[in-house]
Scaffold this motif. Structure first.
Motif, PDB file in Angstrom:
ATOM      1  N   SER A  31      -2.760   3.079  -4.032  1.00  0.00           N
ATOM      2  CA  SER A  31      -2.309   4.458  -3.805  1.00  0.00           C
ATOM      3  C   SER A  31      -3.491   5.392  -3.996  1.00  0.00           C
ATOM      4  O   SER A  31      -4.559   4.968  -4.455  1.00  0.00           O
ATOM      5  CB  SER A  31      -1.164   4.827  -4.760  1.00  0.00           C
ATOM      6  N   GLY A  32      -3.294   6.663  -3.626  1.00  0.00           N
ATOM      7  CA  GLY A  32      -4.352   7.659  -3.755  1.00  0.00           C
ATOM      8  C   GLY A  32      -3.878   8.879  -4.518  1.00  0.00           C
ATOM      9  O   GLY A  32      -2.669   9.142  -4.621  1.00  0.00           O
ATOM     10  N   THR A  33      -4.828   9.644  -5.027  1.00  0.00           N
ATOM     11  CA  THR A  33      -4.506  10.796  -5.876  1.00  0.00           C
ATOM     12  C   THR A  33      -3.674  11.848  -5.150  1.00  0.00           C
ATOM     13  O   THR A  33      -2.919  12.588  -5.774  1.00  0.00           O
ATOM     14  CB  THR A  33      -5.792  11.457  -6.397  1.00  0.00           C
ATOM     15  N   GLU A  34      -3.803  11.930  -3.835  1.00  0.00           N
ATOM     16  CA  GLU A  34      -3.064  12.920  -3.059  1.00  0.00           C
ATOM     17  C   GLU A  34      -1.866  12.310  -2.342  1.00  0.00           C
ATOM     18  O   GLU A  34      -1.389  12.863  -1.340  1.00  0.00           O
ATOM     19  CB  GLU A  34      -3.998  13.600  -2.045  1.00  0.00           C
ATOM     20  N   ASP A  35      -1.375  11.195  -2.852  1.00  0.00           N
ATOM     21  CA  ASP A  35      -0.173  10.584  -2.287  1.00  0.00           C
ATOM     22  C   ASP A  35       1.003  11.558  -2.443  1.00  0.00           C
ATOM     23  O   ASP A  35       0.923  12.552  -3.146  1.00  0.00           O
ATOM     24  CB  ASP A  35       0.114   9.249  -2.986  1.00  0.00           C
ATOM     25  N   VAL A  36       2.107  11.245  -1.794  1.00  0.00           N
ATOM     26  CA  VAL A  36       3.249  12.156  -1.722  1.00  0.00           C
ATOM     27  C   VAL A  36       3.779  12.522  -3.102  1.00  0.00           C
ATOM     28  O   VAL A  36       3.875  11.683  -3.997  1.00  0.00           O
ATOM     29  CB  VAL A  36       4.389  11.521  -0.895  1.00  0.00           C
ATOM     30  N   LYS A  37       4.154  13.773  -3.233  1.00  0.00           N
ATOM     31  CA  LYS A  37       4.845  14.280  -4.426  1.00  0.00           C
ATOM     32  C   LYS A  37       6.000  15.122  -3.934  1.00  0.00           C
ATOM     33  O   LYS A  37       5.806  16.167  -3.305  1.00  0.00           O
ATOM     34  CB  LYS A  37       3.898  15.114  -5.293  1.00  0.00           C
ATOM     35  N   ASN A  38       7.236  14.680  -4.188  1.00  0.00           N
ATOM     36  CA  ASN A  38       8.413  15.427  -3.733  1.00  0.00           C
ATOM     37  C   ASN A  38       9.585  15.160  -4.680  1.00  0.00           C
ATOM     38  O   ASN A  38       9.393  14.647  -5.783  1.00  0.00           O
ATOM     39  CB  ASN A  38       8.757  15.078  -2.282  1.00  0.00           C
ATOM     40  N   ASP A  39      10.789  15.492  -4.246  1.00  0.00           N
ATOM     41  CA  ASP A  39      11.936  15.349  -5.145  1.00  0.00           C
ATOM     42  C   ASP A  39      12.310  13.892  -5.414  1.00  0.00           C
ATOM     43  O   ASP A  39      13.092  13.611  -6.322  1.00  0.00           O
ATOM     44  CB  ASP A  39      13.146  16.120  -4.606  1.00  0.00           C
ATOM     45  N   PHE A  40      11.740  12.946  -4.646  1.00  0.00           N
ATOM     46  CA  PHE A  40      11.975  11.530  -4.916  1.00  0.00           C
ATOM     47  C   PHE A  40      11.033  10.994  -5.989  1.00  0.00           C
ATOM     48  O   PHE A  40      11.321   9.976  -6.610  1.00  0.00           O
ATOM     49  CB  PHE A  40      11.806  10.701  -3.640  1.00  0.00           C
ATOM     50  N   THR A  66       0.847  -1.185   0.000  1.00  0.00           N
ATOM     51  CA  THR A  66       0.000   0.000   0.000  1.00  0.00           C
ATOM     52  C   THR A  66       0.887   1.241   0.000  1.00  0.00           C
ATOM     53  O   THR A  66       1.942   1.254   0.630  1.00  0.00           O
ATOM     54  CB  THR A  66      -0.940   0.035   1.219  1.00  0.00           C
ATOM     55  N   ILE A  67       0.474   2.254  -0.735  1.00  0.00           N
ATOM     56  CA  ILE A  67       1.214   3.509  -0.909  1.00  0.00           C
ATOM     57  C   ILE A  67       2.715   3.237  -1.056  1.00  0.00           C
ATOM     58  O   ILE A  67       3.561   3.915  -0.475  1.00  0.00           O
ATOM     59  CB  ILE A  67       0.920   4.532   0.210  1.00  0.00           C
ATOM     60  N   GLY A  68       3.055   2.223  -1.843  1.00  0.00           N
ATOM     61  CA  GLY A  68       4.436   1.760  -1.976  1.00  0.00           C
ATOM     62  C   GLY A  68       5.378   2.833  -2.506  1.00  0.00           C
ATOM     63  O   GLY A  68       5.038   3.585  -3.422  1.00  0.00           O
ATOM     64  N   SER A  69       6.568   2.877  -1.948  1.00  0.00           N
ATOM     65  CA  SER A  69       7.568   3.888  -2.338  1.00  0.00           C
ATOM     66  C   SER A  69       8.392   3.411  -3.534  1.00  0.00           C
ATOM     67  O   SER A  69       9.615   3.240  -3.449  1.00  0.00           O
ATOM     68  CB  SER A  69       8.484   4.206  -1.156  1.00  0.00           C
ATOM     69  N   TYR A  70       7.704   3.241  -4.673  1.00  0.00           N
ATOM     70  CA  TYR A  70       8.381   2.833  -5.902  1.00  0.00           C
ATOM     71  C   TYR A  70       8.975   4.070  -6.577  1.00  0.00           C
ATOM     72  O   TYR A  70       8.751   4.331  -7.763  1.00  0.00           O
ATOM     73  CB  TYR A  70       7.398   2.119  -6.819  1.00  0.00           C
ATOM     74  N   THR A  71       9.720   4.821  -5.802  1.00  0.00           N
ATOM     75  CA  THR A  71      10.264   6.112  -6.217  1.00  0.00           C
ATOM     76  C   THR A  71      11.771   6.093  -6.034  1.00  0.00           C
ATOM     77  O   THR A  71      12.348   5.095  -5.574  1.00  0.00           O
ATOM     78  CB  THR A  71       9.633   7.245  -5.391  1.00  0.00           C
ATOM     79  N   ASN A  72      12.406   7.197  -6.365  1.00  0.00           N
ATOM     80  CA  ASN A  72      13.872   7.216  -6.362  1.00  0.00           C
ATOM     81  C   ASN A  72      14.441   7.623  -5.002  1.00  0.00           C
ATOM     82  O   ASN A  72      15.263   8.527  -4.902  1.00  0.00           O
ATOM     83  CB  ASN A  72      14.394   8.155  -7.450  1.00  0.00           C
ATOM     84  N   ILE A  73      14.005   6.939  -3.939  1.00  0.00           N
ATOM     85  CA  ILE A  73      14.638   7.136  -2.634  1.00  0.00           C
ATOM     86  C   ILE A  73      15.993   6.445  -2.631  1.00  0.00           C
ATOM     87  O   ILE A  73      17.011   7.030  -2.280  1.00  0.00           O
ATOM     88  CB  ILE A  73      13.742   6.598  -1.507  1.00  0.00           C
ATOM     89  N   ARG A  74      15.981   5.170  -3.063  1.00  0.00           N
ATOM     90  CA  ARG A  74      17.232   4.410  -3.205  1.00  0.00           C
ATOM     91  C   ARG A  74      17.209   3.593  -4.495  1.00  0.00           C
ATOM     92  O   ARG A  74      17.723   2.481  -4.537  1.00  0.00           O
ATOM     93  CB  ARG A  74      17.470   3.519  -1.986  1.00  0.00           C
ATOM     94  N   GLY A  75      16.568   4.134  -5.521  1.00  0.00           N
ATOM     95  CA  GLY A  75      16.597   3.488  -6.824  1.00  0.00           C
ATOM     96  C   GLY A  75      15.378   2.674  -7.189  1.00  0.00           C
ATOM     97  O   GLY A  75      15.352   2.043  -8.253  1.00  0.00           O
TER      98      GLY A  75
END
Length: 251
Positions: free
Chosen positions: A190-199, A159-168
């Motif tokens: 995930s949801g439409t207002e999930d995190v949006k940042n530099d990762f 859920t709300i998985g961090s498939y982002t560029n935190i560590r690749g």
């Protein structure tokens, strides 16, 4: 639910891991039980939380809607020489363990945690009977364990998985599309207002994961809706996702 001693780790030298073990009333000694591991176990264990694992498991197992399943509620490691964080999430080793790619966490789980629990309870060795679950960084960690070791774990609930560029981790959709399909069943949320940042953008990255998994022929469930980086949606659909995840086990 039984708390266990903090365990020193070989895979993550200098850290201690604490965890609890849930055992359903239907478990019979010597008969292999299905297994489900939860990252950030304390969040899934809380009786007034969004997931309430013991209550949900009790109900689904009693109804025969999931197998007799032992749950390991595992927290990330911490350095005992450092002061604890203000919350259980703020521990020294969480991101390194959860967001990193590769098989280190899978080896830690398979070689250190499971044998310890196996001293007291009989856990199935059938990878189809082993699931792993997590939210945010714990979500990508759960997927990584299955991706690296499908010989041991073949069910991932993220859920709300961090498939982002935190560590690749942002590379997974491309890897999935170009790699022969592995025998993994996976749930993405995930949801439409999930995190949006530099990762990255969590909502978009989870959609990319779901798209890649469908393209590659995986058994995937994707639940997208409104909401932010929290467990409200994930918790509300948790019982239904568990029934979907375990729907044909054992065959």
């Amino acid at each position: 639910v039984t708390p266990w001693e903090q365990l020193p780790s070989q895979a993550y030298s200098g850290t201690l891991h604490d965890f609890c073990v849930y055992v359903p009333a239907q478990y019979k000694a010597g008969q292999p039980a299905a297994l489900m591991v939860f990252q950030d176990g304390q969040a899934f264990l809380r009786p007034n939380g969004d997931y309430r694992v013991p209550t949900v498991f009790d109900n689904l197992i009693a109804k025969g809607e999931m197998p007799v399943t032992i749950a390991i509620m595992l927290n990330p490691g911490h350095d005992p020489s450092k002061p604890p964080g203000k919350s259980p999430w703020q521990v020294s080793n969480r991101s390194f363990e959860y967001d990193s790619l590769g098989d280190r966490f899978a080896r830690f789980l398979i070689e250190e945690i499971l044998p310890e629990v196996g001293k007291q309870y009989t856990l199935t060795t059938n990878p189809e009977g082993r699931a792993i679950c997590g939210a945010s960084s714990g979500g990508i960690c759960s997927w990584t364990v299955c991706w690296e070791r499908p010989d041991q774990f073949r069910k991932a609930l993220t859920t709300i998985g961090s498939y982002t560029n935190i560590r690749g981790g942002h590379v997974y959709p491309a890897m999935i599309r170009k790699t022969e399909r592995k025998p993994i069943r996976v749930s993405i949320q995930s949801g439409t207002e999930d995190v949006k940042n530099d990762f990255g953008d969590w909502f978009i990255c989870n959609q990319q994961m779901a798209s890649a998994l469908k393209f590659a022929g995986y058994d995937v469930r994707a639940d997208f809706g409104e909401g932010g980086h929290n467990s409200k949606l994930g918790g509300s659909i948790f019982p239904e996702v568990l029934k979907w995840l375990w729907r044909d086990y054992p065959k």
